[in-house]
Design a protein around this motif. Structure first.
Motif, PDB file in Angstrom:
ATOM      1  N   ALA A   1       0.834  -1.204   0.000  1.00  0.00           N
ATOM      2  CA  ALA A   1       0.000   0.000   0.000  1.00  0.00           C
ATOM      3  C   ALA A   1       0.866   1.250   0.000  1.00  0.00           C
ATOM      4  CB  ALA A   1      -0.932  -0.004   1.210  1.00  0.00           C
ATOM      5  N   ASP A   2       1.891   1.266   0.835  1.00  0.00           N
ATOM      6  CA  ASP A   2       2.757   2.442   0.901  1.00  0.00           C
ATOM      7  C   ASP A   2       3.510   2.660  -0.402  1.00  0.00           C
ATOM      8  OD1 ASP A   2       2.308   3.558   3.477  1.00  0.00           O
ATOM      9  OD2 ASP A   2       3.450   1.936   4.391  1.00  0.00           O
ATOM     10  N   SER A   3       3.975   1.574  -1.017  1.00  0.00           N
ATOM     11  CA  SER A   3       4.718   1.722  -2.272  1.00  0.00           C
ATOM     12  C   SER A   3       3.825   2.258  -3.380  1.00  0.00           C
ATOM     13  CB  SER A   3       5.341   0.390  -2.683  1.00  0.00           C
ATOM     14  OG  SER A   3       4.350  -0.551  -3.063  1.00  0.00           O
ATOM     15  N   LEU A   4       2.573   1.821  -3.428  1.00  0.00           N
ATOM     16  CA  LEU A   4       1.642   2.319  -4.440  1.00  0.00           C
ATOM     17  C   LEU A   4       1.342   3.802  -4.218  1.00  0.00           C
ATOM     18  CD1 LEU A   4      -0.835  -0.696  -4.633  1.00  0.00           C
ATOM     19  CD2 LEU A   4       0.834  -0.016  -6.374  1.00  0.00           C
ATOM     20  N   LEU A   5       1.202   4.208  -2.967  1.00  0.00           N
ATOM     21  CA  LEU A   5       0.937   5.619  -2.683  1.00  0.00           C
ATOM     22  C   LEU A   5       2.193   6.466  -2.830  1.00  0.00           C
ATOM     23  CD1 LEU A   5      -1.629   5.377   0.244  1.00  0.00           C
ATOM     24  CD2 LEU A   5      -2.051   5.812  -2.188  1.00  0.00           C
ATOM     25  N   ASP A   6       3.360   5.866  -2.629  1.00  0.00           N
ATOM     26  CA  ASP A   6       4.611   6.569  -2.941  1.00  0.00           C
ATOM     27  C   ASP A   6       4.661   6.915  -4.426  1.00  0.00           C
ATOM     28  OD1 ASP A   6       5.540   6.425  -0.342  1.00  0.00           O
ATOM     29  OD2 ASP A   6       6.825   4.678  -0.692  1.00  0.00           O
ATOM     30  N   ALA A   7       4.271   5.934  -5.245  1.00  0.00           N
ATOM     31  CA  ALA A   7       4.291   6.144  -6.698  1.00  0.00           C
ATOM     32  C   ALA A   7       3.316   7.234  -7.121  1.00  0.00           C
ATOM     33  CB  ALA A   7       3.958   4.832  -7.412  1.00  0.00           C
ATOM     34  N   ALA A   8       2.271   7.437  -6.332  1.00  0.00           N
ATOM     35  CA  ALA A   8       1.270   8.455  -6.656  1.00  0.00           C
ATOM     36  C   ALA A   8       1.670   9.842  -6.165  1.00  0.00           C
ATOM     37  CB  ALA A   8      -0.071   8.068  -6.044  1.00  0.00           C
TER      38      ALA A   8
ATOM     39  N   ALA B   1      -6.737   0.651  -5.902  1.00  0.00           N
ATOM     40  CA  ALA B   1      -7.713  -0.356  -5.471  1.00  0.00           C
ATOM     41  C   ALA B   1      -7.543  -1.666  -6.224  1.00  0.00           C
ATOM     42  CB  ALA B   1      -9.139   0.175  -5.650  1.00  0.00           C
ATOM     43  N   PHE B   2      -7.172  -1.606  -7.502  1.00  0.00           N
ATOM     44  CA  PHE B   2      -6.921  -2.830  -8.267  1.00  0.00           C
ATOM     45  C   PHE B   2      -5.538  -3.393  -7.978  1.00  0.00           C
ATOM     46  CE2 PHE B   2      -4.722  -4.504 -12.065  1.00  0.00           C
ATOM     47  CZ  PHE B   2      -5.333  -5.733 -12.124  1.00  0.00           C
ATOM     48  N   LYS B   3      -4.536  -2.524  -7.962  1.00  0.00           N
ATOM     49  CA  LYS B   3      -3.163  -3.023  -7.888  1.00  0.00           C
ATOM     50  C   LYS B   3      -2.860  -3.727  -6.578  1.00  0.00           C
ATOM     51  CE  LYS B   3      -0.814  -0.128 -11.290  1.00  0.00           C
ATOM     52  NZ  LYS B   3       0.284   0.822 -11.527  1.00  0.00           N
ATOM     53  N   LEU B   4      -3.348  -3.196  -5.470  1.00  0.00           N
ATOM     54  CA  LEU B   4      -2.998  -3.800  -4.180  1.00  0.00           C
ATOM     55  C   LEU B   4      -3.460  -5.258  -4.095  1.00  0.00           C
ATOM     56  CD1 LEU B   4      -3.010  -2.186  -0.709  1.00  0.00           C
ATOM     57  CD2 LEU B   4      -4.107  -4.380  -1.013  1.00  0.00           C
ATOM     58  N   PRO B   5      -4.744  -5.556  -4.277  1.00  0.00           N
ATOM     59  CA  PRO B   5      -5.159  -6.968  -4.131  1.00  0.00           C
ATOM     60  C   PRO B   5      -4.643  -7.886  -5.228  1.00  0.00           C
ATOM     61  CG  PRO B   5      -7.025  -5.601  -4.810  1.00  0.00           C
ATOM     62  CD  PRO B   5      -5.909  -4.663  -4.460  1.00  0.00           C
TER      63      PRO B   5
ATOM     64  N   LEU C   1      -8.677  -7.475   5.626  1.00  0.00           N
ATOM     65  CA  LEU C   1      -7.362  -6.938   5.985  1.00  0.00           C
ATOM     66  C   LEU C   1      -6.865  -5.969   4.916  1.00  0.00           C
ATOM     67  CD1 LEU C   1      -4.890  -6.896   7.823  1.00  0.00           C
ATOM     68  CD2 LEU C   1      -4.041  -8.925   6.604  1.00  0.00           C
ATOM     69  N   GLU C   2      -7.010  -6.350   3.646  1.00  0.00           N
ATOM     70  CA  GLU C   2      -6.576  -5.463   2.558  1.00  0.00           C
ATOM     71  C   GLU C   2      -7.368  -4.168   2.578  1.00  0.00           C
ATOM     72  OE1 GLU C   2      -5.091  -8.635  -0.834  1.00  0.00           O
ATOM     73  OE2 GLU C   2      -7.230  -8.291  -0.589  1.00  0.00           O
ATOM     74  N   GLY C   3      -8.681  -4.269   2.799  1.00  0.00           N
ATOM     75  CA  GLY C   3      -9.512  -3.064   2.852  1.00  0.00           C
ATOM     76  C   GLY C   3      -9.116  -2.152   3.994  1.00  0.00           C
ATOM     77  N   GLU C   4      -8.882  -2.729   5.165  1.00  0.00           N
ATOM     78  CA  GLU C   4      -8.478  -1.936   6.328  1.00  0.00           C
ATOM     79  C   GLU C   4      -7.187  -1.169   6.044  1.00  0.00           C
ATOM     80  OE1 GLU C   4      -8.113  -4.444   9.713  1.00  0.00           O
ATOM     81  OE2 GLU C   4     -10.218  -5.096   9.687  1.00  0.00           O
ATOM     82  N   ILE C   5      -6.192  -1.889   5.541  1.00  0.00           N
ATOM     83  CA  ILE C   5      -4.887  -1.271   5.296  1.00  0.00           C
ATOM     84  C   ILE C   5      -4.990  -0.230   4.183  1.00  0.00           C
ATOM     85  CG2 ILE C   5      -2.559  -1.713   4.425  1.00  0.00           C
ATOM     86  CD1 ILE C   5      -2.694  -4.414   5.922  1.00  0.00           C
TER      87      ILE C   5
END
Length: 401
Positions: free
Chosen positions: A117-124, A137-141, A352-356
């Motif tokens: 999650a952090d890496s995806l938001l870093d990229a953003a 939302a797609f990439k994480l799961p 768990l994925e949704g929470e994080i």
């Protein structure tokens, strides 16, 4: 019973897809077990209230295997899996997959999911606006389930295309493109399984293939079906849980503020998101195994039965003030993941994925806002998943914490 034809005509329209809840409320009041023609042309029963839905999900007289209902063969690779099986096949197939989703194994994934999650938001962080669905939302799961299954990183985007087509096929929405995607997917799986047989790893696909090779565990068709289900169910539910959850927070700024101030409320918030506007609109198909009376309705052997999960989750007979989104609501027995033997195996992982995902977004970009009118968001067609195609968000990275 004779339902109001105008009410039937409102079902499955574009307006209904955008906001089905007013129609659901009228259905629950007038004809909670409704006989109608579904969009794919089949006739059957639609169950919309909570008590009937709960009973139907647990009633062994409603079977999932179409071959038992009509003597037909399964029509796609999507069908030969535990979701469309009855005991004893269901127990055998579910048992094979369940080993990969034990509570301890899911709990052990928390730190890694947080890193993703952090890496995806870093990229953003270098962007002002993102499409939350495609870029988060797609990439994480899909990253998480791909790692569990052993899908190569470079192939993950293809799985989204194939997943959408398989969902279309499960709705009996077939066209030339869907057929091509199905063939591509089967060819990919055949090649993948061959490589795994030569050099198995410690991923779930290797475990399943080895189990098949050891004798009586999985037929080739079952192997395709189980893997297909895991890929689809392993990310589709979470994509829409995250997307619908963010939309609901945007619609309820007081609840968003509360969650930002008290992130420990995320567990209840996820349960309320699942109840209020869940990621799965309708159950998959069931059929009456015999002539029966079900809650005052006479059903014939082979009758199709579908449960409107999101309608049941707004039933005032079960939930106090169901139209109010309240992340402090006491834990509710919502039906977002089903009930009975077909209760979603991946529910703990999706939670768990949704929470994080949602808490991390709120923490990293606390000032995000929607870059369009919320009423203009386009909801995906079809009868299984409920989610939007895009969520354009302005992140305001300059105000990032």
């Amino acid at each position: 019973m004779h339902a109001n034809e105008s009410l039937k005509n409102k079902l499955f329209t574009k307006e209904f897809t955008h906001n089905p809840y007013p129609v659901y409320e009228k259905l629950r009041q007038s004809e909670p077990i409704l006989n109608l023609q579904f969009p794919d042309g089949r006739f059957g029963w639609l169950i919309s209230n909570y008590d009937d839905a709960m009973a139907a999900l647990k009633d062994g007289r409603f079977i999932k295997n179409v071959a038992k209902a009509f003597g037909e063969e399964h029509t796609s690779v999507f069908s030969t899996n535990m979701l469309f099986s009855d005991p004893p096949d269901h127990k055998r197939l579910r048992g094979l997959v369940q080993r990969g989703f034990t509570p301890q194994r899911i709990a052990d994934m928390r730190d890694h999911i947080q890193e993703i999650a952090d890496s995806l938001l870093d990229a953003a962080s270098s962007k002002d606006t993102i499409n939350l669905i495609d870029e988060y939302a797609f990439k994480l799961p899909i990253i998480v389930i791909s790692e569990i299954l052993g899908v190569p990183t470079e192939d993950q985007d293809m799985f989204r295309v194939w997943s959408n087509s398989i969902i279309g096929a499960s709705n009996r929405v077939m066209d030339e493109q869907v057929g091509r995607h199905m063939n591509e997917f089967i060819a990919y799986l055949k090649n993948w399984f061959a490589k795994v047989r030569e050099n198995p790893g410690d991923d779930m696909i290797s475990q399943l293939v080895i189990a098949e090779d050891q004798g009586d565990r999985l037929s080739e068709q079952e192997l395709y079906g189980v893997v297909t289900l895991m890929i689809i169910a392993g990310h589709e539910t979470t994509v829409n849980l995250i997307g619908n959850g963010v939309i609901t927070l945007l619609e309820h700024p007081d609840q968003r503020k509360l969650l930002q101030e008290q992130p420990e409320l995320i567990h209840g918030a996820i349960e309320e998101m699942l109840r209020y506007n869940g990621p799965v609109e309708f159950s998959t198909s069931r059929w009456a195994a015999e002539d029966m009376e079900f809650h005052g309705v006479d059903m014939k052997k082979g009758d199709l039965v579908v449960i409107a999960l999101n309608s049941a989750n707004r039933d005032a007979a079960q939930f106090e003030n169901p139209e109010i989104f309240d992340i402090s609501r006491e834990k509710s027995q919502h039906l977002a993941f089903g009930k009975g033997i077909h209760l979603c195996l991946g529910a703990p992982l999706a939670r768990l994925e949704g929470e994080i995902a949602i808490n991390t977004l709120l923490r990293r970009y606390p000032h995000f806002e929607l870059q369009s009118d919320i009423d203009q968001l386009e909801w995906r067609p079809g009868m299984i998943v409920r989610g939007v195609k895009e969520i354009p968000l302005r992140l305001h990275p300059e105000r990032m914490t």
